[in-house]
Design an enzyme around this catalytic site. Structure first.
Site, short mmCIF file in Angstrom:
data_model
loop_
_atom_site.label_atom_id
_atom_site.label_comp_id
_atom_site.label_asym_id
_atom_site.label_seq_id
_atom_site.Cartn_x
_atom_site.Cartn_y
_atom_site.Cartn_z
N GLY A 49 0.78 -1.24 0.00
CA GLY A 49 0.00 0.00 0.00
C GLY A 49 0.81 1.28 0.00
N GLU A 103 3.98 3.99 6.04
CA GLU A 103 2.77 3.14 5.91
C GLU A 103 1.68 3.91 5.17
OE1 GLU A 103 1.38 0.55 5.73
OE2 GLU A 103 0.20 -0.13 7.43
N ASP A 104 0.77 3.18 4.53
CA ASP A 104 -0.29 3.85 3.77
C ASP A 104 -1.39 4.41 4.66
OD1 ASP A 104 -1.28 1.34 4.47
OD2 ASP A 104 -2.03 0.83 2.48
N ASP A 107 -5.84 2.43 10.41
CA ASP A 107 -7.29 2.37 10.58
C ASP A 107 -7.59 1.99 12.03
OD1 ASP A 107 -9.99 1.87 10.34
OD2 ASP A 107 -9.86 0.56 8.62
N GLY A 109 -5.56 0.37 13.83
CA GLY A 109 -4.26 0.49 14.48
C GLY A 109 -3.60 -0.86 14.76
N THR A 111 -2.58 -3.30 12.82
CA THR A 111 -1.43 -3.64 11.96
C THR A 111 -0.17 -2.95 12.45
OG1 THR A 111 -2.92 -3.85 10.08
CG2 THR A 111 -0.58 -3.70 9.58
N ASP A 163 -5.87 -0.12 -2.20
CA ASP A 163 -6.64 -0.95 -3.13
C ASP A 163 -7.98 -1.40 -2.58
OD1 ASP A 163 -5.36 -2.84 -1.25
OD2 ASP A 163 -6.30 -4.33 -2.53
P1 IMP Z 1 -5.59 -1.49 10.59
O1 IMP Z 1 -4.87 -2.72 11.09
O2 IMP Z 1 -7.08 -1.59 10.87
O3 IMP Z 1 -5.01 -0.19 11.09
O4 IMP Z 1 -5.56 -1.52 9.04
C1 IMP Z 1 -4.49 -1.18 8.29
C2 IMP Z 1 -4.55 -1.81 6.92
O5 IMP Z 1 -5.92 -1.98 6.46
C3 IMP Z 1 -3.92 -0.87 5.93
O6 IMP Z 1 -2.52 -1.11 5.83
C4 IMP Z 1 -4.68 -1.16 4.66
O7 IMP Z 1 -4.07 -2.24 3.98
C5 IMP Z 1 -6.06 -1.60 5.11
N1 IMP Z 1 -7.05 -0.50 5.03
C6 IMP Z 1 -7.67 0.11 6.06
N2 IMP Z 1 -8.53 1.05 5.61
C7 IMP Z 1 -8.44 1.05 4.26
C8 IMP Z 1 -9.08 1.82 3.21
O8 IMP Z 1 -9.93 2.72 3.42
N3 IMP Z 1 -8.70 1.51 1.94
C9 IMP Z 1 -7.80 0.54 1.64
N4 IMP Z 1 -7.18 -0.18 2.58
C10 IMP Z 1 -7.50 0.05 3.89
#
Ligand code: IMP
Length: 182
Positions: A49, A103-104, A107, A109, A111, A163
């Site tokens: 990402g 990082e991209d 969300d 958190g 990851t 994506d």
């Molecule tokens: P987390 O673990 O919920 O913080 O999610 C992080 C990962 O979820 C990111 O590295 C993205 O790969 C994916 N992600 C979360 N939200 C989006 C979005 O709106 N569009 C695309 N990918 C997302």
């Protein structure tokens, strides 16, 4: 007229333009250059990402750096109980190093939380995070973002590396899921 793109069954509407992204990256890079002046930094780009964000950001960085690509492998989803591991270059040594993770999007958190936990085992001197997007309102675990381009509302976005089912990464703008209209 807002630009609209269709990916499989969903429509997305332009949300952050390439021009605005460029302006924000230039601003961000000034903060990073100020904080890392005269240091030697190990940059870790989280694939896939963050590839476009990293490519644009690093060209404005002026300090000495080495750059590597890493990948997060998650099992059973990325919940607080889910397991994760990192795919790293085999010769990567972070001991005593100042690290900048790119990082991209942060969300929930989970990851980044896991990434920090795993990187800490490699005994770096410091680890900072540059994230392109954050959905602050979705956070389930605390993540410190040291450099952030945009905080966005809780709506799915694509483009600029992000994506939907593997599609949409190559758009130069960010698109937001279009609300369903009856
Ligand atoms: P987390 O673990 O919920 O913080 O999610 C992080 C990962 O979820 C990111 O590295 C993205 O790969 C994916 N992600 C979360 N939200 C989006 C979005 O709106 N569009 C695309 N990918 C997302």
């Amino acid at each position: 007229m807002s630009k609209i793109v269709k990916l499989e069954d969903l429509e997305f509407v332009e949300f952050i333009s390439a021009h605005r992204i460029y302006e924000r990256i230039v601003e961000m890079s000034k903060d990073i250059n100020r904080d890392f002046a005269n240091k030697k930094i190990t940059i870790l780009v989280v694939m896939n990402g963050a590839f476009m964000f990293a490519a644009d950001l690093v060209r404005f960085l002026e300090f000495e750096s080495e750059l590597h690509f890493i990948r997060v492998k998650s099992y059973k989803g990325m919940s607080s109980t889910g397991k994760a591991s990192l795919e790293l270059p085999s010769d990567l040594n972070l001991e005593g190093k100042d690290v900048l993770v790119i990082e991209d999007i942060v969300d929930t958190g989970h990851t980044m939380n896991k990434v920090f936990e795993l990187l800490a085992q490699m005994q770096p001197k410091s680890v900072k995070l540059a994230a392109f997007l954050s959905k602050d309102e979705c956070r389930e675990v605390d993540v410190q973002i040291d450099y952030l381009a945009f905080n966005i509302p809780d709506r799915f976005v694509v483009g600029y590396g992000l994506d939907y089912n593997g599609l949409g990464r190559c758009f130069k703008d960010i698109y937001q899921l279009r609300p369903f209209v009856k």
